[in-house]
Design an enzyme around this catalytic site. Structure first.
Site, PDB file in Angstrom:
ATOM      1  N   ILE A   1       7.401  -4.528   9.193  1.00  0.00           N
ATOM      2  CA  ILE A   1       7.381  -4.023   7.817  1.00  0.00           C
ATOM      3  C   ILE A   1       7.027  -2.559   7.949  1.00  0.00           C
ATOM      4  CG2 ILE A   1       6.226  -4.111   5.581  1.00  0.00           C
ATOM      5  CD1 ILE A   1       5.962  -7.121   5.927  1.00  0.00           C
TER       6      ILE A   1
ATOM      7  N   LYS B   1       1.831 -10.011   8.532  1.00  0.00           N
ATOM      8  CA  LYS B   1       2.042  -8.605   8.863  1.00  0.00           C
ATOM      9  C   LYS B   1       0.793  -8.158   9.599  1.00  0.00           C
ATOM     10  CE  LYS B   1       2.579  -3.978   6.849  1.00  0.00           C
ATOM     11  NZ  LYS B   1       2.544  -3.175   5.606  1.00  0.00           N
TER      12      LYS B   1
ATOM     13  N   THR C   1       0.826  -1.209   0.000  1.00  0.00           N
ATOM     14  CA  THR C   1       0.000   0.000   0.000  1.00  0.00           C
ATOM     15  C   THR C   1       0.855   1.252   0.000  1.00  0.00           C
ATOM     16  OG1 THR C   1      -1.582  -1.242   1.320  1.00  0.00           O
ATOM     17  CG2 THR C   1      -1.953   1.110   1.132  1.00  0.00           C
TER      18      THR C   1
ATOM     19  N   TYR D   1      -1.536 -10.400   5.425  1.00  0.00           N
ATOM     20  CA  TYR D   1      -1.519  -8.992   5.816  1.00  0.00           C
ATOM     21  C   TYR D   1      -2.887  -8.630   6.372  1.00  0.00           C
ATOM     22  CZ  TYR D   1      -0.825  -3.886   5.210  1.00  0.00           C
ATOM     23  OH  TYR D   1      -0.730  -2.529   5.408  1.00  0.00           O
TER      24      TYR D   1
ATOM     25  N   TYR E   1     -13.278  -4.331   1.499  1.00  0.00           N
ATOM     26  CA  TYR E   1     -14.595  -3.888   1.032  1.00  0.00           C
ATOM     27  C   TYR E   1     -15.667  -4.987   1.116  1.00  0.00           C
ATOM     28  CZ  TYR E   1     -18.137  -1.263  -1.472  1.00  0.00           C
ATOM     29  OH  TYR E   1     -19.304  -0.609  -1.796  1.00  0.00           O
TER      30      TYR E   1
ATOM     31  N   ARG F   1      -8.055  -0.524   6.864  1.00  0.00           N
ATOM     32  CA  ARG F   1      -8.195  -0.354   5.419  1.00  0.00           C
ATOM     33  C   ARG F   1      -9.203  -1.335   4.818  1.00  0.00           C
ATOM     34  NH1 ARG F   1      -4.584   2.738   2.514  1.00  0.00           N
ATOM     35  NH2 ARG F   1      -2.775   3.536   3.626  1.00  0.00           N
TER      36      ARG F   1
END
Length: 291
Positions: free
Chosen positions: A204, A162, A45, A134, A108, A139
């Protein structure tokens, strides 16, 4: 999986004034971050992957492979909310020289835990290289529960996660029950040290783009068992960290990189450049770090 212990730099994608990929600046960034990076994370991202075309992604990945002066491991971002499309991308991507892929939990759609599990199982079954999960609920709109992570950890091709939930209790549960060789990586710079302290393996990082040496020192102090000095290094960035995300990532960190003359602060829409107020605050905080 010790190659992924320490600091993975979530590389930004530098742009020219015309918003083309700036490969000269990207080479400068690779050389700069190599001072403290243990591996590179390409087109996550922070690399503005949603606004990078498929052709640009191929060129960027190849460029990183060709300009990796320390031959650091490479993690490449392949994720999304359309499972079958991700499988096609994996099949079509030249993953030679890539050590793992980083795949974000579906955004989403807000799938169930079973949906998240089946999504990642298909990816892990299809990928010719290991998969790092992840989890970033802020998000994606949904959290991947510790139980789902641990269930996926049993898959031979899923090597780590992550974790960007900001939920330390969830991270502790993963750390307690994860397989011996499973990687627990912080996705939040400010939680790097707490994640190390509970048995995690590193971070990260966004701020390792401009400040790779600070993260190298944090890792070295942790390895020496000196958490006090590791904390002192992390504290150097604690005031700046919030400004990095105030107007969206990577707006803040790109502006800091511009102060270091590594790349322009430009981003692609729908992101907008840093406001004058944010620039002013970052300038002040940056000068404090330099002292």
């Amino acid at each position: 999986m010790k190659k992924f212990h320490g600091t993975g730099v979530a590389l930004v994608t530098p742009f020219t004034e015309s918003l083309e990929v700036d490969y000269k600046a990207l080479k400068k960034l690779l050389n700069h971050t190599a001072k403290g990076a243990d591996y590179y994370v390409v087109l996550g991202t922070t690399g503005e992957s949603p606004t990078i075309s498929s052709e640009e992604k191929k060129k960027i990945l190849q460029f990183v492979k060709d300009n990796n002066s320390k031959n650091l491991p490479i993690v490449y971002g392949i994720g999304g909310n359309h499972t079958e499309e991700i499988l096609e991308i994996i099949h079509e991507t030249d993953l030679k020289g890539v050590d793992a892929i980083l795949s974000v939990s579906p955004y989403y759609n807000k799938p169930s835990q079973e949906g998240i599990y089946q999504h990642f199982k298909k990816i892990a079954d299809a990928s010719p290289v290991p998969v790092i999960l992840y989890n970033i609920p802020g998000r994606t709109g949904s959290n991947m529960a510790a139980e789902t992570t641990l269930r996926l950890a049993a898959h031979k091709n899923v090597i780590g996660i992550k974790e960007s939930s900001g939920n330390l209790e969830q991270c502790i549960k993963i750390a307690k029950y994860m397989p011996k060789d499973f990687l627990l990586l912080s996705g939040d710079d400010m939680l790097a040290l707490p994640i190390y302290s509970i048995g995690g393996h590193g971070v990260i990082s966004v701020l390792a783009n401009p400040f790779p040496v600070i993260f190298r020192k944090i890792k070295e102090f942790v390895q020496a068992g000196n958490y006090t000095k590791a904390a002192q290094e992390l504290y150097k960035l604690s005031d700046l960290n919030g400004a990095m995300y105030e107007e969206g990532n990577p707006i803040g960190v790109k502006y800091v990189l511009s102060l270091l003359d590594i790349c322009t602060p430009l981003v692609r829409l729908p992101h907008a450049p840093a406001s004058e107020g944010l620039k002013k605050r970052i300038n002040t905080l940056f000068e404090q770090i330099k002292k």
